[in-house]
Design an enzyme around this catalytic site. Structure first.
Site, PDB file in Angstrom:
ATOM      1  N   SER A   1      35.286 -22.739 -23.809  1.00  0.00           N
ATOM      2  CA  SER A   1      35.383 -21.280 -23.951  1.00  0.00           C
ATOM      3  C   SER A   1      36.040 -20.994 -25.284  1.00  0.00           C
ATOM      4  O   SER A   1      37.131 -21.495 -25.562  1.00  0.00           O
ATOM      5  CB  SER A   1      36.223 -20.699 -22.819  1.00  0.00           C
ATOM      6  OG  SER A   1      36.499 -19.343 -23.086  1.00  0.00           O
ATOM      7  N   ARG A   2      35.350 -20.204 -26.130  1.00  0.00           N
ATOM      8  CA  ARG A   2      35.902 -19.954 -27.473  1.00  0.00           C
ATOM      9  C   ARG A   2      36.832 -18.743 -27.491  1.00  0.00           C
ATOM     10  O   ARG A   2      37.332 -18.371 -28.532  1.00  0.00           O
ATOM     11  CB  ARG A   2      34.747 -19.749 -28.470  1.00  0.00           C
ATOM     12  CG  ARG A   2      33.848 -20.966 -28.552  1.00  0.00           C
ATOM     13  CD  ARG A   2      32.835 -20.851 -29.673  1.00  0.00           C
ATOM     14  NE  ARG A   2      31.848 -21.907 -29.523  1.00  0.00           N
ATOM     15  CZ  ARG A   2      30.635 -21.739 -29.025  1.00  0.00           C
ATOM     16  NH1 ARG A   2      30.246 -20.542 -28.636  1.00  0.00           N
ATOM     17  NH2 ARG A   2      29.801 -22.736 -28.923  1.00  0.00           N
ATOM     18  N   VAL A   3      37.009 -18.115 -26.326  1.00  0.00           N
ATOM     19  CA  VAL A   3      37.852 -16.915 -26.274  1.00  0.00           C
ATOM     20  C   VAL A   3      38.924 -17.051 -25.205  1.00  0.00           C
ATOM     21  O   VAL A   3      40.074 -16.698 -25.412  1.00  0.00           O
ATOM     22  CB  VAL A   3      36.981 -15.668 -25.953  1.00  0.00           C
ATOM     23  CG1 VAL A   3      37.860 -14.447 -25.736  1.00  0.00           C
ATOM     24  CG2 VAL A   3      35.986 -15.403 -27.054  1.00  0.00           C
TER      25      VAL A   3
END
Length: 503
Positions: A364-366
């Site tokens: 997950s990049r967030v």
């Protein structure tokens, strides 16, 4: 009876004074070809891209190809009543769907028409299916967690409100189950859910709707369904219709979760449409703009700025892979558009690890920014534990003598895998997840037999609810981990009373 000439004259003058001319001009074309859900018509010289047009039999279509000599139209519905030579007229309206509170709890087709047999949907609000995504200045950073209730997601690949997180895997690996469990967990989260079923069997959609109804989730859910027997235009349109319905709530300051199940089938429907419309095929026969098809859809998910009400729309697009090939054309397209992916591995699934989330490929990049501080603290080492366990596991098969440190890592890894397993339709509140993960990462489970882990978990939750509800409440209200001494004391107290159930 005699009528005087003056009376007739006065009557005519009165009628002339009240006479109003209403001149309407319709731009009308002629159908030159129809078949496979597509029609061509000439004479519609001023038609707009995406404009609704109406055929002689009342069926609607949507203008797609604007060419020099004719217009390519996708037919929204049954095209059997349309013939060559029929007239088709412009409506002046861009394709739109009904939106608003009246749709909550209903099952509709991509045109917003009810298909659940519960009567008409009374709403006068509509929104265009295609809309430019909010710009950079209209958004804010994703900071608020979207709790899925699934330990493996909330701990390893957390999702924030306004994020786009891809769920990818082979067929029959539990993708839809993840979606349904995530929707069930929104019951106390003040979230409106939209489930868009693209090309799913009608019987499967019916089963999902019944599950949602059974757990009370239809009270805050809209289901948009386009079955495999629906014309390709409706399969292509379904996600955009769902996004338009979600935007109505998002721009009113509410929070929306939208699930596209799945975009592989939408891409196939778009490829079919494009080929019939004689657009040149590109790589793997998909049209050149298939990337834009998905990017303009997924960019509509956002966390709006406070000036616009602070609403959010979180998108969970699904992509089906063939034999786990995430490097195929459509999977790589959508991976590059989204803010991370949750990869479901068929080997894990068949080995009984469910949900079958592959921690190594999932990212997950967030989400870390939107994760609760308590969860961040207890889940910090989980990914490392899992990946080192997977690596050691493959080596340990061939070696019999293992040193104590390796043995300890393997033992912790087995227990981590067991803790992350979760039964179907049983999402967990975040405070429960934090407590069991705290027990795992602080070594309280190291002495518990692996096959008693889930039993230990259930009894631990009951014990905390009965004796230490204040710790649950503290995690829920502050988002922070309670004092470690209190946590250790409570779990130690429970460990002394724990009795594995005898099957």
């Amino acid at each position: 009876m005699s009528i005087k000439a003056e009376e007739i004259s006065a009557l005519i003058k009165q009628q002339l004074a009240n006479y109003q001319t209403e001149l309407t001009v319709d731009e009308v074309g002629t159908v030159t070809y129809v078949g496979d859900g597509v029609a061509r018509a000439n004479g519609l010289d001023n038609a707009l891209s995406g404009e609704l047009v109406q055929f002689e039999d009342g069926t609607y279509g949507m203008a797609q190809n604007l060419e020099s000599n004719d217009v390519g139209i996708v037919v929204l519905g049954d095209f059997k009543g349309i013939r060559e030579g029929d007239t088709v007229k412009r409506t002046g309206r861009i394709m739109e769907v009904p939106v608003g509170e009246a749709l909550i709890g209903r099952v509709v087709n991509p045109l917003g028409q009810p298909i659940d047999g519960l009567g008409e949907i009374k709403t006068d609000k509509t929104r265009p299916v295609e809309r430019k995504a909010p710009g950079v200045m209209e958004r804010q950073s994703v900071t608020e967690p979207l709790q899925t209730g699934i330990k493996a997601i909330d701990a390893l690949v957390p999702i924030g409100r306004g994020q786009r997180e891809l769920i990818i895997g082979d067929r029959k690996t539990g993708k839809t189950s993840l979606a349904i469990d995530t929707i069930l967990n929104q019951k106390t989260e003040d979230m409106i859910c939209i489930y868009v079923a693209i090309g799913q069997k009608e019987s499967t959609v019916r089963a999902q709707v019944e599950t949602l109804r059974k757990y009370g989730a239809m009270d805050y859910t809209i289901v948009v369904a386009a079955g495999p027997s629906s014309p390709a235009p409706l399969l292509w349109l379904a996600p955009y219709a769902g996004a338009a319905m979600g935007e109505e709530f998002m721009f009113n300051g509410k929070h929306v979760l939208i699930i596209y199940d799945d975009l592989s089938k939408q891409a196939d429907a778009y490829r079919e449409l494009s080929l019939i419309l004689r657009r040149p095929p590109g790589r793997e026969a998909y049209p050149g703009d298939v990337f834009y098809l998905h990017s303009r859809l997924l960019e509509r998910a956002a966390k709006l700025s406070d000036e616009l009400g602070g609403g959010s729309m979180t998108a969970l697009p699904f992509i089906e892979t063939k034999a786990g090939d995430v490097s195929a054309y459509i999977p790589t397209n959508v991976i590059s558009i989204t803010d991370g992916q949750i990869f479901l591995d068929s080997d894990n699934f068949y080995a009984g690890v469910r949900p079958a989330i592959d921690a190594g490929t999932s990212v997950s990049r967030v989400g870390g920014d939107a994760q609760l501080k308590a969860m961040k603290k207890v889940a910090g080492t989980l990914r490392l534990d899992l990946s080192s366990y997977r690596e050691l596991e493959s080596f340990a098969q061939f070696g019999s003598d293992l040193d104590a440190a390796t043995q300890a890592k393997l033992n912790r890894g087995r227990r981590t895998v067991e803790v992350l397993k979760q039964p179907l339709h049983k999402p967990l509140p975040v405070e429960n997840q934090v407590v069991i993960l705290y027990a795992l990462t602080h070594g309280f489970l190291d002495s518990v037999p692996v096959d008693s882990i889930l039993d230990y978990q259930d009894q631990l939750f009951d014990f905390f609810s009965a004796n230490h509800q204040d710790l649950f409440d503290e995690i829920k209200s502050t988002g922070k981990l309670p004092d470690t001494d209190k946590m250790d004391a409570a779990i130690t107290e429970f460990a002394e009373t724990f009795q594995p159930s005898k099957d």
